[in-house]
Design an enzyme around this catalytic site. Structure first.
Site, short mmCIF file in Angstrom:
data_model
loop_
_atom_site.label_atom_id
_atom_site.label_comp_id
_atom_site.label_asym_id
_atom_site.label_seq_id
_atom_site.Cartn_x
_atom_site.Cartn_y
_atom_site.Cartn_z
N TYR A 59 49.50 56.27 40.16
CA TYR A 59 48.71 55.16 39.63
C TYR A 59 49.10 54.88 38.19
O TYR A 59 49.67 55.73 37.49
CB TYR A 59 47.21 55.45 39.73
CG TYR A 59 46.70 56.54 38.82
CD1 TYR A 59 46.29 56.25 37.51
CD2 TYR A 59 46.60 57.86 39.25
CE1 TYR A 59 45.81 57.24 36.67
CE2 TYR A 59 46.12 58.86 38.42
CZ TYR A 59 45.74 58.55 37.13
OH TYR A 59 45.26 59.53 36.29
N CYS A 60 48.83 53.65 37.74
CA CYS A 60 49.04 53.25 36.35
C CYS A 60 48.02 52.16 36.03
O CYS A 60 47.10 51.93 36.80
CB CYS A 60 50.48 52.76 36.12
SG CYS A 60 50.95 51.32 37.11
N THR A 61 48.17 51.48 34.91
CA THR A 61 47.16 50.52 34.46
C THR A 61 46.97 49.35 35.43
O THR A 61 45.86 49.08 35.88
CB THR A 61 47.52 49.97 33.07
OG1 THR A 61 47.70 51.06 32.17
CG2 THR A 61 46.42 49.06 32.55
N ILE A 85 44.69 50.79 38.01
CA ILE A 85 43.33 51.19 37.64
C ILE A 85 42.42 49.97 37.48
O ILE A 85 41.23 50.01 37.82
CB ILE A 85 43.35 51.99 36.31
CG1 ILE A 85 44.26 53.21 36.45
CG2 ILE A 85 41.95 52.42 35.90
CD1 ILE A 85 44.62 53.87 35.14
N GLY A 115 49.63 48.55 37.93
CA GLY A 115 50.48 48.69 39.12
C GLY A 115 51.96 48.54 38.87
O GLY A 115 52.78 49.01 39.66
#
Length: 467
Positions: free
Chosen positions: A328-330, A358, A332
C-alpha cells in the site's frame, strides 16, 4: 542545469559519497568523467562558500579580512591555505551534501527541451480547455476548496502537448500544485476552489487520452493555499522510482484489491498475529510518512525516498521469498511500479496492492486498520480520519504527530516537536542542527547555501537490512 543529460544522471542519482578522506577519494576516482565534473563543481562551490562565511563583516569599505579558528587572515591565499589544511573534513561534508542536493534536483527537474516541445506550441489545445464564461473569477478563486490527487497510466505519444494543456488549464482555473507528465502517463496533485477543481476533474475525464472515472480522483479539504506555486513538467517517470519505465512497466503491477478486499486481508493477518509467517503487509512509502500513520502489523522500510525502494527489495529478497505480499501507499501510484519491480524478482508467492491507496481506504474505513495521520506532500503535511497518535515528540517523548521543517537554515528534515518543546527553543530536527542553528544566528549573513546533513541522516542506513 537544463542542459544536463538525465539519462546519464540516472545512473548515479542515488550514489552516496563517503565523507572520510580515503574512501571519499576512492569513490571520486570511480566516478565517470561527467560525474567527476559535478562532484568537482560542488567541491569548488562548497570551498568558496566556506571561505565566504569566514569573512569579517565589520571591516570598512576597501578593507577585507577573514576570521577563522581565532585567527585573522588579511590575504586570500592565507585563508584558502588555512581552510584547506584545517577544515578538509568539513569541506568534504559540505561537498557531499551539495552533491546529493544536486542529484535530488536533477531527479525532480523536468526533462530538457525536446523537438516535440516546439510541436506543442503549434498544436491547438483550446478544444481541451473548458469554457468558463458562465462562471465568475471570484468563484474560481474564492470560497471553499480542496486538494485532488490522481494518476493515470497510459501511453502518451506527445507528453509536451499534454504538458502545455495542463499548464493552460491549471492557470485558467487558478490551481496550484504539481503535475508530472511522461510517456507512461500523468500524475498530479492540485488545489483550488470546489468550483475550479470540479471543472478540472471534468476536463480530465472528457479528454480522449485519459478516459478517467470520477473515483480515480481522491479529494481532501484544502485549496490553492496548500501549495506555493504551480509546477507542470515532462519527466521520465510519473513517480520517481529511478528505474526505466520501459524495463519495469506498470503493466506488470500486482493484483489490485478494492478497499473492502484489502480490509479483509488485513483483518485475517491481524487475527493470526505472530502466528502469521506467510504474509507481509508492506508500506512502500518513506519513513517519515509511515512514522505518523500506518496499517496495523505492517513492515515499514526505513527509506528516505521512493527511488531507494528497488535497492531495498534487492537487499531483502529473502524477506519476501515464498510470501504473499500486500502493498500500500498514499494514493496507489507507487504500488503500481513498486509491485511490478517486486514481481520482476520472481520470489513472492503473490503480490497484491491496495487500489486507490490509503486515501480510498480511509474513505471506506475511517476507523479501520490504518491508524494515525496520512502524510501529504503539500503545506498541510498531514490529514486525518481518526484521532490516534502513533508517533512521539522528538524531545520530550509525548504523543505528537504534527510535522514542522527543521529551523536550521538549509536543512530539509522534518521534525516532530510539540508546542511545549518548541516554546523551549527545540525547533531543530536533532541536537546537531540545534547547535548549528544557534551558530548560524550568531554568524555573518554570508553562509553556504546547501542541503545539510545531520544526525537524522548520518544515523540512518541508506538501505536498511530487514531480513
Amino acid at each position: 542545469m537544463a542542459a544536463v543529460d538525465h539519462t546519464r544522471c540516472s545512473e548515479f542519482m542515488d550514489l552516496e559519497l563517503d565523507s572520510s578522506t580515503s574512501n571519499g577519494l576512492k569513490q571520486e576516482k570511480q566516478l565517470s568523467a561527467s560525474q567527476r565534473r559535478y562532484y568537482s563543481f560542488c567541491r569548488r562551490k562548497s570551498f568558496a562558500a566556506f571561505v565566504a562565511s569566514t569573512r569579517d563583516g565589520s571591516q570598512t569599505e576597501g578593507s577585507t579580512s577573514w576570521c577563522c579558528c581565532g585567527q585573522t587572515f588579511k590575504e586570500h591565499p592565507a585563508i584558502h591555505k588555512h581552510v584547506a589544511r584545517t577544515h578538509d573534513a568539513e569541506i568534504k561534508q559540505l561537498t557531499q551534501a551539495a552533491y546529493e542536493c544536486l542529484l535530488s534536483q536533477l531527479e525532480e527537474e523536468p526533462e530538457t527541451q525536446q523537438p516535440n516541445e516546439h510541436k506543442a506550441a503549434a498544436v491547438d489545445i483550446s478544444a481541451w480547455i473548458p469554457g468558463t464564461s458562465h462562471i465568475s473569477e471570484e468563484q474560481l478563486q474564492k470560497g471553499p476548496g480542496r486538494v485532488i490527487l490522481y494518476y493515470h497510466y497510459c501511453q502518451v505519444e506527445d507528453p509536451h502537448v499534454v504538458c502545455a494543456w495542463q499548464k493552460a488549464l491549471c492557470q485558467k482555473l487558478h490551481l496550484t500544485g504539481k503535475v508530472r507528465v511522461a510517456t507512461e502517463g500523468i500524475n498530479g496533485t492540485v488545489g483550488g476552489t470546489n468550483t475550479a477543481t470540479d471543472i478540472y476533474i471534468n476536463a480530465m475525464r472528457s479528454h480522449p487520452l485519459f478516459k478517467m472515472d470520477r473515483q480515480d480522483f481522491k479529494t481532501s479539504d484544502g485549496g490553492a493555499e496548500c501549495f506555493t506555486d504551480l509546477r507542470v513538467g515532462v519527466y521520465k517517470e510519473i513517480v520517481p522510482m529511478g528505474v526505466d519505465p520501459d524495463v519495469i512497466s506498470y503493466r506488470s503491477a500486482g493484483i489490485h484489491l478494492e478497499p473492502e478486499e484489502f480490509h479483509k486481508e488485513v483483518e485475517a493477518l491481524v487475527a493470526k498475529g505472530d502466528l502469521c509467517n506467510d504474509t507481509i503487509l508492506l508500506d512502500c512509502r518513506n519513513f517519515y510518512e509511515s512514522k505518523i500513520g500506518q496499517f496495523t502489523q505492517c513492515l515499514a522500510p526505513n527509506i528516505r525516498k521512493f527511488s531507494y525502494f528497488p535497492d531495498y527489495v534487492d537487499q531483502n529478497l529473502e524477506l519476501f521469498r515464498d510470501k504473499k505480499v500486500l502493498m500500500y501507499c498514499t494514493g496507489g501510484i507507487r504500488c503500481e511500479r513498486g509491485s511490478a519491480y517486486l514481481r520482476s524478482k520472481d520470489v513472492c508467492k503473490e503480490v497484491y496492492q491496495l487500489k486507490g491507496g490509503i486515501h480510498k481506504y480511509l474513505e471506506r474505513f475511517p476507523e479501520g486498520f490504518y491508524r494515525g495521520k496520512l502524510f501529504v506532500f503539500d503545506e498541510r503535511y498531514t490529514i486525518s480520519s481518526n484521532s490516534d497518535i502513533i508517533s512521539d515528540c522528538r524531545y520530550c517523548g509525548c504523543p505528537w504527530d504534527q510535522y514542522k521543517l527543521c529551523s536550521t537554515k538549509f536543512c530539509c528534515q522534518l521534525v516532530l516537536s510539540c508546542h511545549s518543546c518548541r516554546q523551549g527553543g527545540h525547533t531543530a530536527c536533532c541536537p546537531t542542527c540545534q547547535t548549528k542553528g544557534q551558530a548560524q544566528s550568531e554568524a555573518s549573513a554570508a553562509a553556504p547555501h546547501h542541503k545539510e546533513e545531520c544526525e537524522c541522516t548520518d544515523g540512518r542506513p541508506r538501505i536498511p537490512q530487514d531480513v
